[in-house]
Design an enzyme around this catalytic site. Structure first.
Site, PDB file in Angstrom:
ATOM      1  NE  ARG A   1      32.123 -50.244  92.174  1.00  0.00           N
ATOM      2  CZ  ARG A   1      31.936 -51.014  91.103  1.00  0.00           C
ATOM      3  NH1 ARG A   1      32.959 -51.338  90.353  1.00  0.00           N
ATOM      4  NH2 ARG A   1      30.721 -51.419  90.755  1.00  0.00           N
ATOM      5  CB  SER A   2      28.287 -50.265  97.391  1.00  0.00           C
ATOM      6  OG  SER A   2      28.322 -51.384  96.532  1.00  0.00           O
TER       7      SER A   2
ATOM      8  CE  LYS B   1      31.483 -46.938  90.804  1.00  0.00           C
ATOM      9  NZ  LYS B   1      30.186 -47.564  90.409  1.00  0.00           N
TER      10      LYS B   1
ATOM     11  CG  ASP C   1      24.661 -43.326  91.045  1.00  0.00           C
ATOM     12  OD1 ASP C   1      24.048 -43.457  89.968  1.00  0.00           O
ATOM     13  OD2 ASP C   1      25.573 -44.099  91.409  1.00  0.00           O
TER      14      ASP C   1
ATOM     15  CD  GLU D   1      28.124 -46.291  98.228  1.00  0.00           C
ATOM     16  OE1 GLU D   1      28.065 -45.046  98.184  1.00  0.00           O
ATOM     17  OE2 GLU D   1      28.372 -46.987  97.235  1.00  0.00           O
TER      18      GLU D   1
HETATM   19  P1  PGA Z   1      28.439 -50.094  93.315  1.00  0.00           P
HETATM   20  O1  PGA Z   1      27.678 -48.719  93.087  1.00  0.00           O
HETATM   21  O2  PGA Z   1      29.773 -49.832  93.892  1.00  0.00           O
HETATM   22  O3  PGA Z   1      27.516 -50.852  94.221  1.00  0.00           O
HETATM   23  O4  PGA Z   1      28.505 -50.766  91.972  1.00  0.00           O
HETATM   24  C1  PGA Z   1      28.251 -47.467  93.188  1.00  0.00           C
HETATM   25  C2  PGA Z   1      27.734 -46.600  92.070  1.00  0.00           C
HETATM   26  O5  PGA Z   1      26.796 -46.994  91.347  1.00  0.00           O
HETATM   27  O6  PGA Z   1      28.272 -45.514  91.847  1.00  0.00           O
HETATM   28 ZN    ZN Z   2      26.829 -45.204  89.982  1.00  0.00          ZN
END
Ligand code: PGA
Ligand code: ZN
Length: 432
Positions: free
Chosen positions: A374-375, A345, A250, A213
């Protein structure tokens, strides 16, 4: 056109197109484009997670050897055939009806048949097309005159966990700027902290590039070392820790916690839920931490609730994997006292209507809410518009580098500017 009257072109869906594009990790993802009878168009790209909750909508991936099995040809084909056939002739301005049709057409509880990636792209593209038909930006289309809250950003400085090959156990070391008076000022301060952190990493020979990220790759010997470095970066940039710039974590504990045991590879410790909670409480005493996301694993709501009550009023406890943007789960966990804010999300839910229902459930429960990326991301900036259009006071996008992140921060700057004197920066009011 008379002032104050919005001319709306015909919002009947004429065509739906699926397209394979690429995300910020160089992986295939789905873009959907919708054309309306009146000529308006809307387009959106599905993001993708890496540390996913077990209850999320599932992306449809091709499998096989190409692109590590992550191809999206099947999901793209679903948009071009089944979904296009089902939506043609429907009204894009009726988001509820569009999303209901998508959910029914898929027919599974987790959107596995057509693909969560196909469905969320189409759901968001419909919203963009409907906004375009009114000649309005999406935030204004969604929120009207009531939309004036500009959220407090939560911005990553060090990336870890599943976004950095497990180099550290904790996933995100972030800053928030409770002392800032505007979104623009919060970005100014974050830019200075990010730069200071980079200089410190360089001085100590720890600079190794960035994680998924855009936060610095966590070249540390333990999780707490990253916290200490972040505090030093805030001080070096000249801000008062806690008051002006504070820390948000987080933990993404589902990645290393299972059945009540928390195995910290980097710290070489194997702890039960209570002992792990004690470690977090010590961190809260030593560092200016104001938010913690997923402190406990998704299979440990009891530990989650215990921790939430231990830090009540001091630290906002955010549920991500635990509630996966599900209205039902948020209501359940709120009843159990597990968390006091929900990460929203849209692709975890699968449609905008379901993501909005999750937000409403959080509000009904008296929880806070954070609209989140998201990542795996792209140039798509839909979430910036959702945050303002839905009046959400917090916004999480990743770090302060790489254009898939900056595109969203920059879009929020434009919205803040467009609102002008009407803009209300949420600032520290959203924190306990
Ligand atoms: P992810 O993580 O988009 O890789 O699932 C983001 C988060 O945990 O907030
Ligand atoms: Zn998270």
């Amino acid at each position: 056109m008379e002032e104050g009257i919005v001319e709306v072109s015909d919002t009947t869906i004429a065509a739906v197109k699926g397209r394979r594009v690429w995300d910020s990790r160089g992986r295939p993802t789905v873009e959907a484009e919708i054309e309306l009878a009146g000529g308006a168009r809307g387009r959106a790209i599905s993001p993708a997670g890496a540390s996913m909750g077990a209850g999320e909508a599932v992306d449809r991936r091709d499998g096989g050897s190409a692109f590590g099995g992550l191809g999206v040809t099947l999901a793209m084909n679903a948009v071009n055939s089944e979904i296009a056939g089902a939506l043609r002739g429907r009204d894009a301005a009726d988001q509820h009806a569009i999303d209901k049709r998508l959910i029914a057409l898929d027919g599974t509880p987790n959107k596995a048949r057509l693909g969560g990636n196909a469905i969320i792209a189409v759901s968001m593209a419909a919203a963009h097309a409907a906004a375009a038909a009114r000649g309005l930006p999406l935030w204004q289309h969604l929120g009207g005159d009531a939309a004036k809250t500009i959220p407090l950003p939560e911005i990553q400085i060090f990336g870890g966990g599943a976004h950095a090959g497990g180099r550290l156990d904790v996933q995100d070391f972030m800053v928030i700027c409770p002392g800032a008076r505007s979104f623009a000022q919060a970005l100014d301060w974050t830019a200075e902290v990010y730069r200071a952190a980079g200089a410190l990493m360089k001085d100590e020979g720890r600079l190794r590039g960035v994680a998924d990220e855009g936060g610095y790759w966590p070249e540390f010997d333990g999780n707490e070392q990253a916290l200490a470095m972040l505090l030093r970066a805030i001080e070096r940039a000249g801000y008062a820790p806690g008051e002006q710039v504070a820390i948000s974590l987080d933990i993404a504990a589902s990645q290393f916690g299972k059945r009540g045991r928390y195995r910290l590879a980097r710290d070489r410790r194997d702890l039960d839920s209570d002992a792990w909670g004690e470690v977090l409480l010590r961190w809260i005493e030593r560092y200016p931490i104001r938010m913690i996301e997923d402190p406990m694993a998704e299979d440990d709501p009891e530990g989650f609730a215990h921790f939430t009550s231990a830090v009540k009023g001091r630290v906002q406890v955010v549920a991500d994997d635990l509630v996966v943007t599900s209205a039902q789960r948020i209501a359940d966990m709120a009843r159990r006292g597990a968390g006091d804010a929900a990460l929203i999300k849209p692709n975890q839910a699968g449609t905008l209507t379901e993501a909005k229902a999750a937000l409403d459930a959080a509000r009904d429960a008296g929880w806070g809410a954070i609209v989140s990326a998201r990542s795996g991301e792209s140039e798509d900036v839909t979430i910036a518009h959702l945050a303002v259009g839905w009046g959400v006071g917090q916004f999480k996008v990743g770090s302060f580098t790489r254009s898939e992140r900056m595109a969203k921060w920059n879009e929020m700057l434009r919205i803040e500017e467009a609102l002008g004197a009407r803009a209300k920066f949420a600032g520290k009011n959203v924190l306990p």
